[in-house]
Scaffold this motif. Structure first.
Motif, PDB file in Angstrom:
ATOM      1  N   GLY A 157       1.853  12.107  -0.347  1.00 43.85           N
ATOM      2  CA  GLY A 157       2.815  10.692  -1.596  1.00 43.85           C
ATOM      3  C   GLY A 157       2.034  12.387  -2.604  1.00 43.85           C
ATOM      4  N   SER A 158       2.099  11.841  -4.346  1.00 46.01           N
ATOM      5  CA  SER A 158       1.913  12.404  -5.198  1.00 46.01           C
ATOM      6  C   SER A 158       0.335  12.669  -5.427  1.00 46.01           C
ATOM      7  CB  SER A 158       2.447  12.046  -6.520  1.00 46.01           C
ATOM      8  OG  SER A 158       1.898  11.111  -6.265  1.00 46.01           O
TER       9      SER A 158
ATOM     10  N   GLY B 203       0.739  -0.850  -0.148  1.00 48.13           N
ATOM     11  CA  GLY B 203       0.165  -0.170  -0.105  1.00 48.13           C
ATOM     12  C   GLY B 203       1.095   1.031  -0.078  1.00 48.13           C
ATOM     13  N   SER B 204       0.832   2.155  -0.690  1.00 49.75           N
ATOM     14  CA  SER B 204       1.384   3.656  -0.786  1.00 49.75           C
ATOM     15  C   SER B 204       1.783   4.200   0.178  1.00 49.75           C
ATOM     16  CB  SER B 204       0.766   3.866  -1.895  1.00 49.75           C
ATOM     17  OG  SER B 204      -0.670   4.751  -1.031  1.00 49.75           O
TER      18      SER B 204
ATOM     19  N   GLY C 296       8.719   6.578 -11.520  1.00 50.97           N
ATOM     20  CA  GLY C 296       8.332   8.015 -12.465  1.00 50.97           C
ATOM     21  C   GLY C 296       6.917   8.332 -12.971  1.00 50.97           C
ATOM     22  N   GLU C 297       6.242   8.174 -11.986  1.00 52.79           N
ATOM     23  CA  GLU C 297       4.754   8.177 -12.162  1.00 52.79           C
ATOM     24  C   GLU C 297       4.111   8.641 -10.836  1.00 52.79           C
ATOM     25  OE1 GLU C 297       0.380   7.315 -13.687  1.00 52.79           O
ATOM     26  OE2 GLU C 297       1.495   5.900 -13.963  1.00 52.79           O
ATOM     27  N   HIS C 298       4.404   7.760  -9.921  1.00 54.33           N
ATOM     28  CA  HIS C 298       4.174   8.366  -8.641  1.00 54.33           C
ATOM     29  C   HIS C 298       5.150   8.463  -7.631  1.00 54.33           C
ATOM     30  CE1 HIS C 298       1.165   5.245 -10.277  1.00 54.33           C
ATOM     31  NE2 HIS C 298      -0.047   5.671  -9.512  1.00 54.33           N
ATOM     32  N   HIS C 299       4.732   9.499  -6.816  1.00 55.81           N
ATOM     33  CA  HIS C 299       6.138   9.505  -5.886  1.00 55.81           C
ATOM     34  C   HIS C 299       5.763   9.540  -4.115  1.00 55.81           C
ATOM     35  CE1 HIS C 299       9.025  12.300  -4.012  1.00 55.81           C
ATOM     36  NE2 HIS C 299       9.632  12.164  -4.514  1.00 55.81           N
ATOM     37  N   GLU C 300       6.498   9.236  -3.328  1.00 47.21           N
ATOM     38  CA  GLU C 300       6.406   9.227  -2.149  1.00 47.21           C
ATOM     39  C   GLU C 300       7.496   9.503  -1.304  1.00 47.21           C
ATOM     40  OE1 GLU C 300       4.635   5.889  -1.944  1.00 47.21           O
ATOM     41  OE2 GLU C 300       2.360   6.588  -2.223  1.00 47.21           O
TER      42      GLU C 300
ATOM     43  N   ALA D 172       1.533   3.081   3.432  1.00 43.28           N
ATOM     44  CA  ALA D 172       2.604   1.820   4.763  1.00 43.28           C
ATOM     45  C   ALA D 172       3.300   1.506   4.090  1.00 43.28           C
ATOM     46  CB  ALA D 172       1.384   0.836   4.334  1.00 43.28           C
ATOM     47  N   ARG D 173       4.033   1.318   3.322  1.00 44.59           N
ATOM     48  CA  ARG D 173       5.306   1.310   1.920  1.00 44.59           C
ATOM     49  C   ARG D 173       6.335   2.135   2.973  1.00 44.59           C
ATOM     50  NH1 ARG D 173       7.753   3.174  -1.700  1.00 44.59           N
ATOM     51  NH2 ARG D 173       6.132   4.195  -2.463  1.00 44.59           N
ATOM     52  N   VAL D 174       6.280   3.401   2.104  1.00 45.49           N
ATOM     53  CA  VAL D 174       6.798   4.539   2.355  1.00 45.49           C
ATOM     54  C   VAL D 174       7.152   4.599   3.670  1.00 45.49           C
ATOM     55  CG1 VAL D 174       7.673   6.837   1.854  1.00 45.49           C
ATOM     56  CG2 VAL D 174       6.642   5.322   0.157  1.00 45.49           C
ATOM     57  N   ALA D 175       6.155   4.729   4.238  1.00 46.88           N
ATOM     58  CA  ALA D 175       6.359   5.207   6.058  1.00 46.88           C
ATOM     59  C   ALA D 175       6.837   3.846   5.975  1.00 46.88           C
ATOM     60  CB  ALA D 175       5.117   5.192   6.402  1.00 46.88           C
ATOM     61  N   CYS D 176       6.577   2.786   6.134  1.00 45.77           N
ATOM     62  CA  CYS D 176       7.894   1.342   6.870  1.00 45.77           C
ATOM     63  C   CYS D 176       9.498   1.862   6.259  1.00 45.77           C
ATOM     64  CB  CYS D 176       7.191   0.782   6.790  1.00 45.77           C
ATOM     65  SG  CYS D 176       5.853   0.548   8.161  1.00 45.77           S
ATOM     66  N   ALA D 177       9.165   1.964   5.114  1.00 48.70           N
ATOM     67  CA  ALA D 177      10.664   2.477   4.162  1.00 48.70           C
ATOM     68  C   ALA D 177      11.080   2.748   5.479  1.00 48.70           C
ATOM     69  CB  ALA D 177      10.673   2.107   3.121  1.00 48.70           C
ATOM     70  N   ALA D 178      10.770   4.179   4.768  1.00 49.49           N
ATOM     71  CA  ALA D 178      11.754   5.031   6.483  1.00 49.49           C
ATOM     72  C   ALA D 178      12.379   4.643   7.156  1.00 49.49           C
ATOM     73  CB  ALA D 178      10.430   6.397   6.342  1.00 49.49           C
ATOM     74  N   CYS D 179      11.400   3.877   8.299  1.00 47.67           N
ATOM     75  CA  CYS D 179      11.927   2.945   9.180  1.00 47.67           C
ATOM     76  C   CYS D 179      13.356   1.381   8.882  1.00 47.67           C
ATOM     77  CB  CYS D 179      11.004   2.582  10.225  1.00 47.67           C
ATOM     78  SG  CYS D 179       9.881   4.253  10.897  1.00 47.67           S
ATOM     79  N   LEU D 180      12.737   1.698   7.707  1.00 47.65           N
ATOM     80  CA  LEU D 180      13.525   0.265   7.248  1.00 47.65           C
ATOM     81  C   LEU D 180      12.891  -0.523   7.268  1.00 47.65           C
ATOM     82  CD1 LEU D 180      17.271   1.461   7.295  1.00 47.65           C
ATOM     83  CD2 LEU D 180      15.937   1.739   4.875  1.00 47.65           C
TER      84      LEU D 180
END
Length: 232
Positions: A81-82, A11-12, A202-206, A14-22
């Protein structure tokens, strides 16, 4: 249009939020309730003013300056998110020793280890940062692509304030057939750690941006926050 790999996986936001914490687990699954940490006014940098006794266990490695794991520290990130999505995610540090620590996000966690030449994921040995910290230094990244230091001496302006002397890395992870590749750009700042993480296809950015960090804040019954001060 095919669903990009990152959006399908977690999920958009959730993915970036958790990636931010690795930590790659969906926030909805692990619960992104804040374990502590105070709010802060935009433009005001909150640094690691930790209470007496909460001293950092130093590994003695150069990379720890850009990836510190101070026991009980709380990091709060603003997510955008974009498509207009917004959110907040909070991570907390547990330092297990001079060479090992972990980030906790709800029920999820990810352990890290310091090595003489960098910081790795303890479970896999995959590098998060690797010496020497110079432009062009490359290694196998966490997402399966090649991670590389693309800038040094970066000034990052985030809700937590302005930080200088930062390092920026980038990794391009190839998608499965029919999916767009994902590009991850991370900014690590001295004495702070991960400050910005961006992901795009390339299309979406978060983006996840640091809004505050420091020791947990105890809110008393009178609504006043209290942090133990060091002795005079």
């Amino acid at each position: 249009m095919p669903i990009p790999r990152g959006w399908a996986r977690a999920g958009s936001l959730a993915r970036v939020a958790c990636a931010a914490c690795l930590i790659h687990v969906a926030c909805a699954a692990c619960g992104c309730a804040a374990p502590g940490g105070g709010s802060l006014a935009e433009g005001t940098l909150v640094g690691p003013r930790f209470p007496a006794g909460a001293q950092q266990a130093l590994s003695g490695t150069p990379c720890e300056r850009f990836f510190p794991l101070v026991d009980d520290a709380v990091y709060r990130y603003m997510i955008s998110g974009s498509a207009g999505e917004t959110g907040v995610v909070v991570a907390r540090v547990r330092r297990e020793g001079a060479l090992v620590g972990e980030l906790r996000l709800g029920a999820g966690s990810r352990r890290f280890a310091y090595r003489p030449d960098g910081v790795v994921l303890a479970q896999t040995g995959t590098y998060v940062l690797r010496e020497p910290l110079v432009v062009g230094r490359a290694w196998q990244g966490e997402h399966g692509g090649q991670a590389r230091i693309v800038e040094v001496g970066v000034t990052a302006t985030v809700p937590a304030g302005q930080l200088s002397g930062c390092i920026r890395t980038a990794e391009m992870a190839e998608g499965r057939p029919g999916e767009e590749p994902m590009r991850y750009v991370s900014t690590y700042c001295p004495e702070v750690g991960l400050t910005v993480l961006e992901a795009s296809d390339g299309e979406h950015h978060e983006k996840a941006e640091l809004s505050s960090y420091g020791p947990p804040v105890d809110i008393g019954p009178d609504g006043v926050s209290r942090i133990q001060a060091p002795p005079p």
